[in-house]
Design a protein around this motif. Structure first.
Motif, PDB file in Angstrom:
ATOM      1  N   SER A  40       0.846  -1.182   0.000  1.00 46.81           N
ATOM      2  CA  SER A  40       0.000   0.000   0.000  1.00 46.81           C
ATOM      3  C   SER A  40       0.884   1.235   0.000  1.00 46.81           C
ATOM      4  O   SER A  40       1.903   1.299   0.702  1.00 46.81           O
ATOM      5  N   PHE A  41       0.512   2.215  -0.802  1.00 44.52           N
ATOM      6  CA  PHE A  41       1.236   3.484  -0.862  1.00 44.52           C
ATOM      7  C   PHE A  41       0.364   4.591  -0.287  1.00 44.52           C
ATOM      8  O   PHE A  41       0.414   5.740  -0.684  1.00 44.52           O
ATOM      9  N   GLU A  42      -0.481   4.197   0.664  1.00 51.00           N
ATOM     10  CA  GLU A  42      -1.372   5.128   1.349  1.00 51.00           C
ATOM     11  C   GLU A  42      -0.812   5.431   2.741  1.00 51.00           C
ATOM     12  O   GLU A  42      -0.273   4.541   3.407  1.00 51.00           O
ATOM     13  N   PRO A  43      -0.945   6.691   3.176  1.00 56.25           N
ATOM     14  CA  PRO A  43      -0.490   7.039   4.530  1.00 56.25           C
ATOM     15  C   PRO A  43      -1.192   6.173   5.581  1.00 56.25           C
ATOM     16  O   PRO A  43      -2.358   5.827   5.437  1.00 56.25           O
ATOM     17  N   GLU A  44      -0.454   5.813   6.590  1.00 57.00           N
ATOM     18  CA  GLU A  44      -0.979   5.064   7.737  1.00 57.00           C
ATOM     19  C   GLU A  44      -1.338   3.608   7.431  1.00 57.00           C
ATOM     20  O   GLU A  44      -1.912   2.940   8.275  1.00 57.00           O
ATOM     21  N   GLU A  45      -1.046   3.117   6.223  1.00 52.55           N
ATOM     22  CA  GLU A  45      -1.307   1.708   5.907  1.00 52.55           C
ATOM     23  C   GLU A  45       0.027   0.968   5.785  1.00 52.55           C
ATOM     24  O   GLU A  45       0.968   1.490   5.195  1.00 52.55           O
ATOM     25  N   ASP A  46       0.082  -0.230   6.353  1.00 54.37           N
ATOM     26  CA  ASP A  46       1.309  -1.029   6.325  1.00 54.37           C
ATOM     27  C   ASP A  46       0.960  -2.471   6.003  1.00 54.37           C
ATOM     28  O   ASP A  46       0.939  -3.327   6.874  1.00 54.37           O
ATOM     29  N   TRP A  47       0.636  -2.721   4.737  1.00 56.34           N
ATOM     30  CA  TRP A  47       0.305  -4.073   4.294  1.00 56.34           C
ATOM     31  C   TRP A  47       0.811  -4.273   2.870  1.00 56.34           C
ATOM     32  O   TRP A  47       1.144  -3.313   2.171  1.00 56.34           O
ATOM     33  N   ALA A  48       0.877  -5.526   2.468  1.00 56.99           N
ATOM     34  CA  ALA A  48       1.321  -5.874   1.116  1.00 56.99           C
ATOM     35  C   ALA A  48       0.449  -6.993   0.576  1.00 56.99           C
ATOM     36  O   ALA A  48      -0.245  -7.692   1.324  1.00 56.99           O
ATOM     37  N   TRP A  49       0.496  -7.180  -0.736  1.00 57.85           N
ATOM     38  CA  TRP A  49      -0.259  -8.215  -1.430  1.00 57.85           C
ATOM     39  C   TRP A  49       0.657  -8.891  -2.427  1.00 57.85           C
ATOM     40  O   TRP A  49       1.350  -8.222  -3.193  1.00 57.85           O
ATOM     41  N   CYS A  50       0.667 -10.228  -2.401  1.00 53.82           N
ATOM     42  CA  CYS A  50       1.390 -11.001  -3.412  1.00 53.82           C
ATOM     43  C   CYS A  50       0.365 -11.501  -4.424  1.00 53.82           C
ATOM     44  O   CYS A  50      -0.532 -12.279  -4.075  1.00 53.82           O
ATOM     45  N   TYR A  51       0.491 -11.037  -5.663  1.00 52.62           N
ATOM     46  CA  TYR A  51      -0.430 -11.452  -6.720  1.00 52.62           C
ATOM     47  C   TYR A  51      -0.300 -12.946  -7.019  1.00 52.62           C
ATOM     48  O   TYR A  51      -1.294 -13.622  -7.268  1.00 52.62           O
ATOM     49  N   VAL A  52       0.917 -13.467  -7.010  1.00 50.86           N
ATOM     50  CA  VAL A  52       1.147 -14.866  -7.380  1.00 50.86           C
ATOM     51  C   VAL A  52       0.564 -15.807  -6.335  1.00 50.86           C
ATOM     52  O   VAL A  52      -0.163 -16.748  -6.665  1.00 50.86           O
ATOM     53  N   ASP A  53       0.886 -15.566  -5.073  1.00 52.18           N
ATOM     54  CA  ASP A  53       0.408 -16.437  -3.997  1.00 52.18           C
ATOM     55  C   ASP A  53      -0.986 -16.045  -3.498  1.00 52.18           C
ATOM     56  O   ASP A  53      -1.542 -16.736  -2.647  1.00 52.18           O
ATOM     57  N   GLU A  54      -1.526 -14.931  -4.008  1.00 47.55           N
ATOM     58  CA  GLU A  54      -2.808 -14.399  -3.550  1.00 47.55           C
ATOM     59  C   GLU A  54      -2.817 -14.303  -2.026  1.00 47.55           C
ATOM     60  O   GLU A  54      -3.708 -14.813  -1.349  1.00 47.55           O
ATOM     61  N   MET A  55      -1.791 -13.608  -1.509  1.00 51.97           N
ATOM     62  CA  MET A  55      -1.589 -13.543  -0.068  1.00 51.97           C
ATOM     63  C   MET A  55      -1.504 -12.100   0.417  1.00 51.97           C
ATOM     64  O   MET A  55      -0.719 -11.312  -0.113  1.00 51.97           O
ATOM     65  N   PHE A  56      -2.312 -11.792   1.416  1.00 53.07           N
ATOM     66  CA  PHE A  56      -2.291 -10.511   2.112  1.00 53.07           C
ATOM     67  C   PHE A  56      -1.304 -10.612   3.252  1.00 53.07           C
ATOM     68  O   PHE A  56      -1.307 -11.612   3.989  1.00 53.07           O
ATOM     69  N   MET A  57      -0.445  -9.601   3.414  1.00 47.85           N
ATOM     70  CA  MET A  57       0.556  -9.619   4.483  1.00 47.85           C
ATOM     71  C   MET A  57       0.498  -8.307   5.261  1.00 47.85           C
ATOM     72  O   MET A  57       0.623  -7.233   4.678  1.00 47.85           O
ATOM     73  N   GLU A  58       0.280  -8.422   6.564  1.00 43.65           N
ATOM     74  CA  GLU A  58       0.251  -7.254   7.435  1.00 43.65           C
ATOM     75  C   GLU A  58       0.985  -7.567   8.721  1.00 43.65           C
ATOM     76  O   GLU A  58       0.635  -8.557   9.377  1.00 43.65           O
ATOM     77  N   PRO A  59       2.004  -6.814   9.065  1.00 39.50           N
ATOM     78  CA  PRO A  59       2.538  -5.669   8.348  1.00 39.50           C
ATOM     79  C   PRO A  59       3.251  -6.092   7.068  1.00 39.50           C
ATOM     80  O   PRO A  59       3.572  -7.270   6.874  1.00 39.50           O
ATOM     81  N   ALA A  60       3.498  -5.109   6.209  1.00 38.40           N
ATOM     82  CA  ALA A  60       4.181  -5.390   4.937  1.00 38.40           C
ATOM     83  C   ALA A  60       5.622  -5.802   5.222  1.00 38.40           C
ATOM     84  O   ALA A  60       6.317  -5.151   6.001  1.00 38.40           O
ATOM     85  N   PRO A  61       6.076  -6.894   4.593  1.00 33.03           N
ATOM     86  CA  PRO A  61       7.474  -7.274   4.761  1.00 33.03           C
ATOM     87  C   PRO A  61       8.392  -6.258   4.097  1.00 33.03           C
ATOM     88  O   PRO A  61       8.001  -5.584   3.133  1.00 33.03           O
ATOM     89  N   ARG A  62       9.581  -6.112   4.608  1.00 33.80           N
ATOM     90  CA  ARG A  62      10.560  -5.156   4.101  1.00 33.80           C
ATOM     91  C   ARG A  62      11.735  -5.899   3.478  1.00 33.80           C
ATOM     92  O   ARG A  62      11.964  -7.080   3.747  1.00 33.80           O
TER      93      ARG A  62
END
Length: 93
Positions: free
Chosen positions: A69-91
């Motif tokens: 996410s490139f939105e303020p105050e959001e810290d999550w990611a999405w993997c299109y291949v694995d169809e996986m939501f990750m919170e917090p976003a891995p670095r």
């Protein structure tokens, strides 16, 4: 669905190509709802609720698997291949 994302090695410390909006929408005069950052290359695209769906289009074109996410105050990611939501976003390691 896998229990962990198999694409974490493709996360890099990227600089956003455009700090203020979706690259394609800015170029064409379009609009977006929310922004996503490709953590492989730094492309900034709009979400699937936006008319252009440019973040997903970028994935289909490049096969870069993870957006954050490139939105303020959001810290999550999405993997299109694995169809996986990750919170917090891995670095990048």
């Amino acid at each position: 669905m896998p229990s962990s994302c198999a694409h974490l090695d493709q996360i890099h410390n990227v600089k956003p190509h455009t700090p203020t909006g979706c690259e394609e929408c800015l170029a064409t005069g379009g609009h977006w709802v929310h922004l996503r950052l490709c953590v492989t290359c730094g492309h900034v695209g709009c979400c699937d609720n936006s008319p252009g769906k440019h973040a997903t289009a970028h994935f289909h074109h490049t096969h870069h698997p993870i957006v954050r996410s490139f939105e303020p105050e959001e810290d999550w990611a999405w993997c299109y291949v694995d169809e996986m939501f990750m919170e917090p976003a891995p670095r990048a390691r």
